[in-house]
Design an enzyme around this catalytic site. Structure first.
Site, mmCIF file in Angstrom:
data_model
loop_
_atom_site.group_PDB
_atom_site.id
_atom_site.type_symbol
_atom_site.label_atom_id
_atom_site.label_comp_id
_atom_site.label_asym_id
_atom_site.label_seq_id
_atom_site.Cartn_x
_atom_site.Cartn_y
_atom_site.Cartn_z
ATOM 1 N N ARG A 111 -3.033 6.009 -34.463
ATOM 2 C CA ARG A 111 -1.701 5.384 -34.448
ATOM 3 C C ARG A 111 -0.914 5.660 -35.736
ATOM 4 O O ARG A 111 -0.127 4.821 -36.170
ATOM 5 C CB ARG A 111 -1.811 3.874 -34.204
ATOM 6 C CG ARG A 111 -2.293 3.495 -32.810
ATOM 7 C CD ARG A 111 -1.209 3.791 -31.783
ATOM 8 N NE ARG A 111 -1.592 3.375 -30.448
ATOM 9 C CZ ARG A 111 -1.209 2.220 -29.899
ATOM 10 N NH1 ARG A 111 -0.451 1.386 -30.555
ATOM 11 N NH2 ARG A 111 -1.578 1.938 -28.677
ATOM 12 N N ARG A 159 5.018 2.150 -35.963
ATOM 13 C CA ARG A 159 5.978 1.165 -36.475
ATOM 14 C C ARG A 159 5.865 0.815 -37.951
ATOM 15 O O ARG A 159 6.785 0.245 -38.508
ATOM 16 C CB ARG A 159 5.868 -0.113 -35.636
ATOM 17 C CG ARG A 159 6.464 0.062 -34.262
ATOM 18 C CD ARG A 159 6.046 -1.061 -33.343
ATOM 19 N NE ARG A 159 4.610 -1.000 -33.126
ATOM 20 C CZ ARG A 159 3.956 -1.745 -32.241
ATOM 21 N NH1 ARG A 159 4.610 -2.616 -31.518
ATOM 22 N NH2 ARG A 159 2.665 -1.622 -32.097
ATOM 23 N N ARG A 197 13.078 5.791 -33.357
ATOM 24 C CA ARG A 197 12.987 5.001 -32.113
ATOM 25 C C ARG A 197 14.317 4.319 -31.804
ATOM 26 O O ARG A 197 14.731 4.250 -30.647
ATOM 27 C CB ARG A 197 11.865 3.970 -32.208
ATOM 28 C CG ARG A 197 11.517 3.403 -30.835
ATOM 29 C CD ARG A 197 10.521 2.283 -30.890
ATOM 30 N NE ARG A 197 11.113 1.072 -31.439
ATOM 31 C CZ ARG A 197 10.504 -0.112 -31.459
ATOM 32 N NH1 ARG A 197 9.283 -0.234 -30.996
ATOM 33 N NH2 ARG A 197 11.111 -1.157 -31.961
ATOM 34 N N ASP A 216 1.987 8.648 -25.167
ATOM 35 C CA ASP A 216 1.178 7.469 -24.894
ATOM 36 C C ASP A 216 0.199 7.807 -23.785
ATOM 37 O O ASP A 216 0.488 8.658 -22.935
ATOM 38 C CB ASP A 216 2.051 6.279 -24.468
ATOM 39 C CG ASP A 216 1.258 4.976 -24.574
ATOM 40 O OD1 ASP A 216 1.157 4.438 -25.685
ATOM 41 O OD2 ASP A 216 0.690 4.538 -23.551
ATOM 42 N N TYR A 228 -5.387 -0.423 -16.979
ATOM 43 C CA TYR A 228 -3.946 -0.731 -16.888
ATOM 44 C C TYR A 228 -3.436 -0.554 -15.460
ATOM 45 O O TYR A 228 -2.592 -1.311 -14.993
ATOM 46 C CB TYR A 228 -3.147 0.178 -17.824
ATOM 47 C CG TYR A 228 -3.349 -0.161 -19.279
ATOM 48 C CD1 TYR A 228 -2.669 -1.231 -19.865
ATOM 49 C CD2 TYR A 228 -4.223 0.574 -20.067
ATOM 50 C CE1 TYR A 228 -2.857 -1.553 -21.200
ATOM 51 C CE2 TYR A 228 -4.412 0.261 -21.410
ATOM 52 C CZ TYR A 228 -3.734 -0.798 -21.961
ATOM 53 O OH TYR A 228 -3.919 -1.124 -23.282
HETATM 54 O O1 CP3 Z 1 0.177 8.118 -33.778
HETATM 55 C C1 CP3 Z 1 -0.492 8.172 -32.745
HETATM 56 O O2 CP3 Z 1 -1.652 7.725 -32.654
HETATM 57 C C2 CP3 Z 1 0.079 8.921 -31.563
HETATM 58 C C3 CP3 Z 1 0.710 8.139 -30.571
HETATM 59 C C4 CP3 Z 1 -0.036 7.150 -29.697
HETATM 60 C C5 CP3 Z 1 0.615 6.013 -29.177
HETATM 61 N N1 CP3 Z 1 -0.225 5.404 -28.286
HETATM 62 C C6 CP3 Z 1 1.981 5.603 -29.508
HETATM 63 C C7 CP3 Z 1 2.396 4.224 -29.228
HETATM 64 C C8 CP3 Z 1 -1.313 7.173 -29.171
HETATM 65 C C9 CP3 Z 1 -2.457 8.132 -29.433
HETATM 66 C C10 CP3 Z 1 -1.417 6.065 -28.266
HETATM 67 C C11 CP3 Z 1 -2.613 5.793 -27.446
HETATM 68 C C12 CP3 Z 1 -2.695 4.525 -26.717
HETATM 69 N N2 CP3 Z 1 -1.716 3.865 -26.037
HETATM 70 C C13 CP3 Z 1 -3.900 3.825 -26.517
HETATM 71 C C14 CP3 Z 1 -5.247 4.273 -27.007
HETATM 72 C C15 CP3 Z 1 -5.370 4.134 -28.483
HETATM 73 C C16 CP3 Z 1 -5.736 2.786 -28.961
HETATM 74 O O3 CP3 Z 1 -4.985 2.267 -29.800
HETATM 75 O O4 CP3 Z 1 -6.783 2.274 -28.547
HETATM 76 C C17 CP3 Z 1 -3.606 2.690 -25.747
HETATM 77 C C18 CP3 Z 1 -4.602 1.636 -25.299
HETATM 78 C C19 CP3 Z 1 -2.229 2.733 -25.438
HETATM 79 C C20 CP3 Z 1 -1.462 1.788 -24.597
HETATM 80 C C21 CP3 Z 1 -0.360 1.140 -25.321
HETATM 81 N N3 CP3 Z 1 0.770 1.779 -25.783
HETATM 82 C C22 CP3 Z 1 -0.238 -0.216 -25.672
HETATM 83 C C23 CP3 Z 1 -1.277 -1.281 -25.357
HETATM 84 C C24 CP3 Z 1 0.964 -0.369 -26.336
HETATM 85 C C25 CP3 Z 1 1.595 -1.663 -26.801
HETATM 86 C C26 CP3 Z 1 0.871 -2.229 -27.930
HETATM 87 C C27 CP3 Z 1 1.495 -1.839 -29.206
HETATM 88 O O5 CP3 Z 1 0.797 -1.341 -30.104
HETATM 89 O O6 CP3 Z 1 2.696 -2.094 -29.305
HETATM 90 C C28 CP3 Z 1 1.570 0.899 -26.452
HETATM 91 C C29 CP3 Z 1 2.833 1.222 -27.123
HETATM 92 C C30 CP3 Z 1 2.797 2.273 -28.180
HETATM 93 N N4 CP3 Z 1 2.159 3.479 -28.093
HETATM 94 C C31 CP3 Z 1 3.488 2.238 -29.429
HETATM 95 C C32 CP3 Z 1 3.253 3.451 -30.078
HETATM 96 C C33 CP3 Z 1 3.821 3.910 -31.401
HETATM 97 C C34 CP3 Z 1 4.381 1.094 -29.910
HETATM 98 C C35 CP3 Z 1 5.672 1.245 -29.217
HETATM 99 C C36 CP3 Z 1 6.825 0.807 -30.073
HETATM 100 O O7 CP3 Z 1 7.090 -0.387 -30.065
HETATM 101 O O8 CP3 Z 1 7.424 1.687 -30.704
#
Ligand code: CP3
Length: 343
Positions: free
Chosen positions: A23, A27, A36, A73, A151
């Site tokens: 990640r 943010r 964003r 994502d 999901y």
């Molecule tokens: O920098 C990176 O790692 C690359 C981008 C990336 C994102 N999601 C961006 C993201 C990656 C590799 C993921 C994978 C992801 N997404 C996983 C597996 C990794 C892990 O953390 O276990 C999972 C379970 C998801 C599903 C997901 N996406 C959730 C549950 C959420 C909401 C929770 C949260 O953190 O806000 C997201 C949104 C998400 N994916 C964001 C980002 C940067 C936040 C969105 C925002 O508000 O900008």
């Protein structure tokens, strides 16, 4: 030019231990928040190759990680299989029509047709590769079939996983059909990511720990291994990282043709090294909340280095960085990993 990160994944000697953070594009970076805001929302950002490329490169430029991870994502896969996805502020991802029956599953787009709908991801990869410095690697990724299925079946994030776990015990045939359909799409999706230019694959099984250890292979690991073996047969030079989060009881049973095992923060690095260090390069595993303190970060980096001794190791967090971490603390983590491991 050699990419230190790729060399380390393949178990070769490197001048220092490379590091990236799960990640890392997100943010906690004001630059991410600005892009964003320009995009309007998170999914629009994922769908826009120019902007997704921009945020992918931000952590490389700002905190000097050794690898970029594609900005996207895991949930774009079920989305392009035909499931309506939204991100609700403060609540996370939601699918409006979860998969609960054979009929629901049959409505989903599968195979090549679904993989072909993810064109914006392949475009993003090509843009990143054109801009990323040659000594840095680009990681492509997917969710594991099980993590995606949680999901798809629940329709949103869950604390109990009760709907998909009910399926494990009361309708395993349907669950296997869902997992098989997702696996087919993921294989082709990752193949297309590789053909678009990614250097390394990571498979995230974020919700591995929801399954009891005796059922973990049947409902998750074997599908991850199937994907890894499909890719390894076609692209033996592309390293594969498996990240099953929270399953230390499964360490004795880990098998399959892949290169790197991602160790989560709850598994002691010593234990992972003892069980898996001869067979796989290990990635990890600082507890992400240590990033709130520079002292706690330095302490963990030194401890991990003491265990791994710069051999067959990649530094990372044991899960994703949280949004309220200071950028300077993230930079400090990267600097410390480089400092302690420099040969
Ligand atoms: O920098 C990176 O790692 C690359 C981008 C990336 C994102 N999601 C961006 C993201 C990656 C590799 C993921 C994978 C992801 N997404 C996983 C597996 C990794 C892990 O953390 O276990 C999972 C379970 C998801 C599903 C997901 N996406 C959730 C549950 C959420 C909401 C929770 C949260 O953190 O806000 C997201 C949104 C998400 N994916 C964001 C980002 C940067 C936040 C969105 C925002 O508000 O900008």
């Amino acid at each position: 030019m050699n990419k230190i990160f790729v060399d380390a994944c393949l178990g070769k000697e490197t001048p220092y231990t490379p590091v990236w953070m799960m990640r890392q594009a997100g943010r906690y970076l004001p630059e991410y928040m600005a892009t964003r805001a320009k995009a309007g929302d998170f999914l629009t950002l994922c769908h826009n190759p120019q902007m997704a490329c921009e945020v992918t490169l931000q952590p490389v430029d700002i905190i000097n990680v050794d690898a970029a991870i594609l900005f996207s994502d895991i949930l774009v896969v079920p989305n392009e299989m035909g499931m309506d996805l939204s991100f609700v502020k403060g609540e996370g991802p939601k699918f409006s029509h979860p998969i609960r029956s054979e009929a629901d599953l049959e409505r989903l787009i599968g195979g090549e047709e679904a993989a072909n709908r993810l064109t914006y991801v392949y475009e993003t990869i090509k843009l990143i590769k054109a801009k990323l410095s040659e000594d840095k690697a680009l990681i492509g990724f997917t969710g594991s079939p099980w993590t995606l299925a949680t999901y798809m079946i629940e329709g949103e994030g869950t604390k109990t996983y009760s709907i998909c776990k009910k399926m494990i015990y009361s309708n395993p045939e349907l669950l296997h059909k869902i997992l098989a359909k997702v696996t087919e799409v993921v294989k082709l999706y990752m193949q297309k990511q590789i053909e678009s230019g990614i250097d390394v694959v990571q498979i995230f099984d974020s919700w591995a720990a929801a399954i009891e250890p005796s059922k973990y292979d049947e409902f998750s690991w074997k599908y991850m291994v199937e994907i890894a073996e499909y890719l390894k047969e076609k692209y033996p030079q592309i390293p594969i990282i498996m990240f099953p989060k929270g399953v230390p009881a499964f360490l004795d049973k880990v098998y399959g043709n892949f290169d790197v095992f991602g160790v989560d923060w709850s598994t002691p690095m010593e234990l992972a090294k003892e069980k898996l260090g001869d067979r796989y390069v290990l990635q990890g595993n600082m507890e992400p909340c240590r990033l709130y303190s520079k002292e706690a970060t330095t302490e963990a980096v030194e401890d991990i280095q003491h265990v791994m001794q710069g051999k067959r190791h990649i530094f990372n967090l044991g899960h994703g960085i949280l949004p309220d971490v200071l950028v300077e603390n993230a930079k400090h983590f990267i600097q410390e990993c480089h400092r302690v491991s420099k040969k």
